[in-house]
Structure formats: C-alpha cells, structure tokens
Design a protein around this motif. Structure first.
Motif, PDB file in Angstrom:
ATOM      1  N   ILE A 254     -16.323 -30.670  -8.386  1.00 10.71           N
ATOM      2  CA  ILE A 254     -15.154 -29.803  -8.508  1.00 10.71           C
ATOM      3  C   ILE A 254     -15.355 -28.624  -7.556  1.00 10.71           C
ATOM      4  CG2 ILE A 254     -13.856 -28.292 -10.067  1.00 10.71           C
ATOM      5  CD1 ILE A 254     -14.979 -30.139 -12.382  1.00 10.71           C
ATOM      6  N   VAL A 255     -14.404 -28.433  -6.632  1.00 13.37           N
ATOM      7  CA  VAL A 255     -14.593 -27.338  -5.660  1.00 13.37           C
ATOM      8  C   VAL A 255     -13.682 -26.144  -5.929  1.00 13.37           C
ATOM      9  CG1 VAL A 255     -15.621 -28.707  -3.819  1.00 13.37           C
ATOM     10  CG2 VAL A 255     -13.142 -28.551  -3.965  1.00 13.37           C
ATOM     11  N   ALA A 256     -12.566 -26.360  -6.644  1.00 15.90           N
ATOM     12  CA  ALA A 256     -11.692 -25.227  -6.944  1.00 15.90           C
ATOM     13  C   ALA A 256     -10.813 -25.549  -8.143  1.00 15.90           C
ATOM     14  CB  ALA A 256     -10.811 -24.899  -5.734  1.00 15.90           C
ATOM     15  N   VAL A 257     -10.483 -24.505  -8.913  1.00 18.24           N
ATOM     16  CA  VAL A 257      -9.587 -24.631 -10.067  1.00 18.24           C
ATOM     17  C   VAL A 257      -8.653 -23.431 -10.034  1.00 18.24           C
ATOM     18  CG1 VAL A 257      -9.441 -24.864 -12.578  1.00 18.24           C
ATOM     19  CG2 VAL A 257     -11.539 -25.571 -11.406  1.00 18.24           C
ATOM     20  N   GLY A 258      -7.339 -23.659 -10.187  1.00 13.91           N
ATOM     21  CA  GLY A 258      -6.430 -22.514 -10.211  1.00 13.91           C
ATOM     22  C   GLY A 258      -5.020 -22.939  -9.847  1.00 13.91           C
TER      23      GLY A 258
ATOM     24  N   MET B  29     -16.507 -40.760   0.846  1.00 16.02           N
ATOM     25  CA  MET B  29     -15.925 -39.418   0.890  1.00 16.02           C
ATOM     26  C   MET B  29     -14.599 -39.420   0.124  1.00 16.02           C
ATOM     27  SD  MET B  29     -17.861 -37.403   2.687  1.00 16.02           S
ATOM     28  CE  MET B  29     -19.504 -38.091   2.665  1.00 16.02           C
ATOM     29  N   SER B  30     -14.457 -38.553  -0.815  1.00 21.15           N
ATOM     30  CA  SER B  30     -13.174 -38.469  -1.516  1.00 21.15           C
ATOM     31  C   SER B  30     -12.734 -37.015  -1.566  1.00 21.15           C
ATOM     32  CB  SER B  30     -13.302 -39.044  -2.929  1.00 21.15           C
ATOM     33  OG  SER B  30     -14.067 -38.183  -3.742  1.00 21.15           O
ATOM     34  N   ASP B  31     -11.431 -36.824  -1.496  1.00 15.11           N
ATOM     35  CA  ASP B  31     -10.864 -35.476  -1.511  1.00 15.11           C
ATOM     36  C   ASP B  31      -9.548 -35.553  -2.284  1.00 15.11           C
ATOM     37  OD1 ASP B  31     -10.855 -32.824  -0.942  1.00 15.11           O
ATOM     38  OD2 ASP B  31     -10.463 -33.022   1.204  1.00 15.11           O
ATOM     39  N   ILE B  32      -9.557 -35.006  -3.482  1.00 21.92           N
ATOM     40  CA  ILE B  32      -8.452 -35.243  -4.419  1.00 21.92           C
ATOM     41  C   ILE B  32      -7.954 -33.915  -4.985  1.00 21.92           C
ATOM     42  CG2 ILE B  32      -7.886 -36.263  -6.680  1.00 21.92           C
ATOM     43  CD1 ILE B  32     -10.215 -38.303  -6.014  1.00 21.92           C
ATOM     44  N   LEU B  33      -6.628 -33.763  -5.040  1.00 23.48           N
ATOM     45  CA  LEU B  33      -6.049 -32.582  -5.676  1.00 23.48           C
ATOM     46  C   LEU B  33      -5.225 -33.025  -6.887  1.00 23.48           C
ATOM     47  CD1 LEU B  33      -5.794 -29.479  -5.432  1.00 23.48           C
ATOM     48  CD2 LEU B  33      -3.627 -29.875  -4.236  1.00 23.48           C
ATOM     49  N   ILE B  34      -5.698 -32.644  -8.077  1.00 18.84           N
ATOM     50  CA  ILE B  34      -4.937 -32.894  -9.302  1.00 18.84           C
ATOM     51  C   ILE B  34      -4.003 -31.703  -9.452  1.00 18.84           C
ATOM     52  CG2 ILE B  34      -5.089 -33.166 -11.808  1.00 18.84           C
ATOM     53  CD1 ILE B  34      -7.973 -34.252 -11.321  1.00 18.84           C
ATOM     54  N   ARG B  35      -2.683 -31.968  -9.387  1.00 18.60           N
ATOM     55  CA  ARG B  35      -1.756 -30.850  -9.191  1.00 18.60           C
ATOM     56  C   ARG B  35      -0.812 -30.631 -10.366  1.00 18.60           C
ATOM     57  NH1 ARG B  35       1.011 -30.715  -3.437  1.00 18.60           N
ATOM     58  NH2 ARG B  35       2.419 -32.217  -4.360  1.00 18.60           N
TER      59      ARG B  35
ATOM     60  N   ASP C 194      -4.100 -26.412 -10.837  1.00 19.01           N
ATOM     61  CA  ASP C 194      -4.568 -27.552 -10.057  1.00 19.01           C
ATOM     62  C   ASP C 194      -6.103 -27.619 -10.133  1.00 19.01           C
ATOM     63  OD1 ASP C 194      -1.909 -27.409  -9.244  1.00 19.01           O
ATOM     64  OD2 ASP C 194      -2.410 -26.316  -7.402  1.00 19.01           O
ATOM     65  N   VAL C 195      -6.638 -28.811  -9.854  1.00 17.61           N
ATOM     66  CA  VAL C 195      -8.098 -28.980  -9.780  1.00 17.61           C
ATOM     67  C   VAL C 195      -8.405 -29.765  -8.509  1.00 17.61           C
ATOM     68  CG1 VAL C 195     -10.179 -29.803 -10.935  1.00 17.61           C
ATOM     69  CG2 VAL C 195      -8.202 -29.102 -12.314  1.00 17.61           C
ATOM     70  N   HIS C 196      -9.282 -29.214  -7.679  1.00 17.39           N
ATOM     71  CA  HIS C 196      -9.630 -29.870  -6.413  1.00 17.39           C
ATOM     72  C   HIS C 196     -11.016 -30.499  -6.525  1.00 17.39           C
ATOM     73  CE1 HIS C 196     -10.311 -29.391  -1.771  1.00 17.39           C
ATOM     74  NE2 HIS C 196     -10.139 -30.648  -2.146  1.00 17.39           N
ATOM     75  N   LEU C 197     -11.075 -31.816  -6.288  1.00 10.20           N
ATOM     76  CA  LEU C 197     -12.328 -32.577  -6.360  1.00 10.20           C
ATOM     77  C   LEU C 197     -12.691 -33.053  -4.958  1.00 10.20           C
ATOM     78  CD1 LEU C 197     -11.240 -35.093  -9.191  1.00 10.20           C
ATOM     79  CD2 LEU C 197     -11.984 -32.715  -9.486  1.00 10.20           C
ATOM     80  N   ARG C 198     -13.921 -32.786  -4.540  1.00 13.25           N
ATOM     81  CA  ARG C 198     -14.329 -33.297  -3.224  1.00 13.25           C
ATOM     82  C   ARG C 198     -15.730 -33.887  -3.323  1.00 13.25           C
ATOM     83  NH1 ARG C 198     -14.852 -28.856   0.536  1.00 13.25           N
ATOM     84  NH2 ARG C 198     -12.616 -28.818   0.935  1.00 13.25           N
ATOM     85  N   ASN C 199     -15.840 -35.146  -2.893  1.00 16.20           N
ATOM     86  CA  ASN C 199     -17.134 -35.849  -2.884  1.00 16.20           C
ATOM     87  C   ASN C 199     -17.875 -35.741  -4.214  1.00 16.20           C
ATOM     88  OD1 ASN C 199     -16.560 -36.498  -0.252  1.00 16.20           O
ATOM     89  ND2 ASN C 199     -17.711 -34.756   0.585  1.00 16.20           N
ATOM     90  N   GLY C 200     -17.129 -35.934  -5.303  1.00  9.75           N
ATOM     91  CA  GLY C 200     -17.770 -36.002  -6.614  1.00  9.75           C
ATOM     92  C   GLY C 200     -17.992 -34.673  -7.295  1.00  9.75           C
TER      93      GLY C 200
END
Ligand SMILES: [Zn+2]
Length: 448
Positions: free
Chosen positions: A34-38, A1-7, A26-32
């Motif tokens: 991309i879940v959100a960009v903005g 499980m990974s949960d990463i915010l590129i900010r 920002d770009v939010h990556l969860r479990n491989g």
C-alpha cells in the motif's frame, strides 16, 4: 509489477493506528504494498478498481484452521458429539487420507476463506497418513494465492500408550522434530511481505509428551519460528491437565516454554484470571474460535477480559469439521454475538470484532506488515459491495459491516494480486477442485 488504484470507496475502514474511517477515499497499491490512502488520489497508468458503494477493509486474518477437515464436514455420528467423542469418530476417516486429499481439501478450504474476506491464514496440520506432507497444503496455498502460515503439527501418543488417536495416526517424536526442521528449512520466509511462514505445532498437550512440547519450543526458538497448539479448550481438557500434569493448562504451558509473543494458543475457552494475566504479561496470543466453541458446546471464551487485560486475540474458523463453515466474516460476527450473550449488548461492538479479525489476527501471527490499510503495509485488501448486497440494504452505517453487511467479498487482493473478482475466485479453477473433492469424499465413504 502491479499498480492499482482502488477508487472512491463508500468508506475505507483502515484499522490503522487511529482507526480512521475515510469516506470517499482511494487506496493505491503498487508491487504488493500500500503506497497511499486518501481522497482524490490521481495516478497515471494505473489499473482502476471502482469501489463506489463499497466498504474497503484490510484482508481478514485467520489464526486457526485444519484445512484437511474440509473433506469431513457434517459427518453422521460426529454432528452432535463432544470434543473427545467427535475426535474418536473422525480419526479413522482421516487415517485414510493421503497427499491428494490434503491438497484438494486445502484448495477448497482456502477458496472458502478467500470468499469470506480472508487474505492471510494459518493452518494446523497434525496428521500425516499415507505419505501426506505439509508440502501438500503449501502447494495448494500457492495456487489459491493466500498468504499462508502452515504449522507442522504432530501427535505421538496413540491408543496403545493410553492416548486418544489410533496408532496409525501418531509418529515417533524424533521423526516429528526432523520433519519440522525439513519444512522450516524448505519453506519458512522470515522477510517482510513473506507469503509463507512455517510454525511448529504439536496437536495438544493430550496427544504428545511433555518432552516433545519442550523440544518443540527449543527448536522453534532456535529456528526463529512461532509455536502453536490447542489449549484449555473445554472442561475435559482442564480436568485432563490437572489429573495428568498436576497443574492447569496455563501453568503447563509456562513450565515448558510455551508463553511469549512467538506463541499462540487456540481456543483458551477455560483460561482463568491468573492465566489471562500470564498471557497478557508474556504477550502470548489467543486464536478465538467462537463457532467451533458453540458447535462443540465448549463454552464462551473470556475474550472481553482477555482484551481488557491486553492479551493479543485473533480469530480462527477452526477446522471445517467442527464449525462446519469456514467463513471468517461469519466468525467475526459470531465473536461479537457470543461476548454479548455472556456480558450484554455493549460487550463488543461491530468495529471491535472487525479489528480482532484484521489487525488483531495479524498481531497474533507476528505480522506487523499486515492487518491494516496504511502506507508501507502489504496490499491485502477486501472490498465489500454494500449497494448490491441484500444483507446491507437499509444500513445507516456501512462500517458496521458485521451488523448489516455482505458475507462474500466482491474483490480480494493479496500482495496486490486479485484472488476474488466480482464474488468469484479467479486465481485457480475452483470448479475443478470441487468436482475432485466430491470424488474423494465418495472414495472415503466407500472405504468405510
Ligand atoms: Zn483446532
């Protein structure tokens, strides 16, 4: 499980449907994925990757390579030869390879790609001496962590049958097809987010029979995998096709079932207008390899015309013995420059070349889940540090990465996993692979 915010990126160059470039995003990556960009994404309990002063792009996609050649760069006698002479110099050296040479050369070549921003690469392995198998390169990709599309290549017409390669490097056609089935059944993953997809890839029309080309296409369609080969690489290649098959390469490909969205051809430097129309109509892809084309003096592929006609085009570094580098970001810059040599300074922008290197390549490889930064796409991300890189000092436009930008990524994520950290490969022991590579090269030289 990974949960990463590129900010807080200087710019997120999304390559999404409207090609948005988002400042301070920002770009939010969860479990491989991309879940959100903005801008201003606030998340609790995530790993924060600070991207201040950095450009964030989709991971680059490499659509043509021969990773095994990473052990035979800058070989004397092959440095200044044309294609056919170059092959004849190198075949006897490659004939001494075995499983370990395949594994180590793939490790090193994949690491070089990763450092240049590549997250997804294909590979074209068409010789299997001394017990080497496609499995050796797949094992290497598993260690390095890149998304991998290996293709089971082949040669079946040796010197004694009037072909170019020595007989020791060719295989019986029945054995080739049998091994294609074996590796597809063992490794091919058709699901979304797949880390390995296998393709079928006879080396070129001049190294296998017409029957094998046709049977390979039937097999690939039966198994639902893609087809790949070299086509129309230079004038000699076209002349061979006319003399041997009585038609141009595009016609030969079409007659044998080698057109369609599940097919991509490397080089295509010499496609004429009719062949470009055929590729556009059939959605047949092209792996454009500008450095290799320059290195071997093959010519300038008509990429502007292909793109305008609607041909899917991606980039390939090609084998390291004909480049001799395996830098995908360098290849993208070269693609831009070469179209300008042929057609003027407005022939291709830095943004278009980056688009070809990302979503263009993903389309060619049939990966609509990769090649762009958008919710739902795979978390394959390259982070380029524009602040500490001397190459980007003074740049007024960070998104024009190919005009003034770093040639090495700061960080690279594949399926949300960090492969490169602060400009160094951190997924496996690269230093050890480089030591072993030097020993193997010395061994190959000693046997000459
Ligand atoms: Zn090639």
């Amino acid at each position: 499980m990974s949960d990463i915010l590129i900010r807080n990126a200087l710019s997120v160059v999304t390559m999404d449907e409207t090609r948005r470039e988002l400042a301070g995003a920002d770009v939010h990556l969860r479990n491989g994925v991309i879940v959100a960009v903005g801008a201003g994404l606030e998340r609790d309990g995530v790993q924060i990757i600070d991207a201040t002063g950095c450009v964030v792009t989709p991971g680059l996609v490499n659509t043509h390579h021969h990773l095994y050649q990473t052990l035979t760069r800058a070989v004397p006698g092959a440095q200044d030869a044309l294609l056919f002479g170059w092959l004849q110099r190198l075949y006897p050296i490659w004939a001494r390879f075995g499983p370990e040479e395949m594994f180590v050369s793939a490790q090193v070549g994949l690491a070089e790609l990763a450092l240049s921003g590549c997250t997804l690469t294909s590979d074209h392995l068409y010789l299997y001496p001394n017990g080497a198998r496609l499995d050796d390169t797949i094992a290497a990709a598993g260690e390095v962590g890149l998304r991998f599309h290996p293709t089971r290549g082949a040669m079946s017409i040796g010197e004694s049958d009037g072909g170019l390669p020595p007989d020791a490097l060719v295989e019986a056609e029945a054995d080739i097809l049998e091994d294609c089935i074996r590796v597809i059944d063992a490794f091919h993953d058709a699901s979304e987010g797949a880390m390995v997809r296998v393709g079928v890839a006879p080396c070129s029309p001049f190294s296998v029979s017409r029957d094998l080309m046709r049977d390979a296409a039937l097999l690939a369609r039966d198994k639902g995998v893609m087809l790949h080969t070299h086509l129309a690489e230079n004038d000699e290649d076209v002349a061979y096709s006319l003399a041997t098959f009585g038609c141009r390469p595009g016609q030969y490909a079409e007659d044998l079932g080698w057109t369609g969205p599940d097919v991509w051809h490397a080089h295509c430097v010499k496609l004429d207008g009719q062949e470009i129309d055929l590729f556009a109509r059939s959605r047949t892809g092209v792996a454009h390899c500008p450095c290799s084309n320059c290195r071997l003096g093959s010519g300038i592929a008509p990429v502007r015309r292909m793109r305008d006609a609607g041909v899917p085009v991606g980039l390939g570094v090609d084998g390291s013995a004909s480049n001799d580098m395996g830098s995908l970001i360098g290849e993208a810059r070269q693609a831009m420059l070469l179209q300008r040599v042929a057609r003027g300074a407005d022939a291709m922008s830095a943004r278009e070349a980056l688009e070809i290197a990302t979503r263009g390549g993903a389309e060619v490889l049939g990966r609509d889940d990769c090649g762009q930064i958008a919710p739902g796409k795979r978390a394959d991300i390259a982070i380029w540090d524009m602040t500490r890189a001397v190459e980007s000092a003074g740049s007024w436009d960070p998104a024009a990465l190919l005009l003034a930008g770093p040639t090495r990524v700061r960080d690279l994520f594949v399926e949300g996993r960090r492969i490169v950290t602060d400009h160094r490969v951190t997924s496996f022991d690269l230093e050890r692979a480089l030591v072993r590579q030097r020993q193997l090269v010395r061994g190959l030289q000693d046997k000459l």
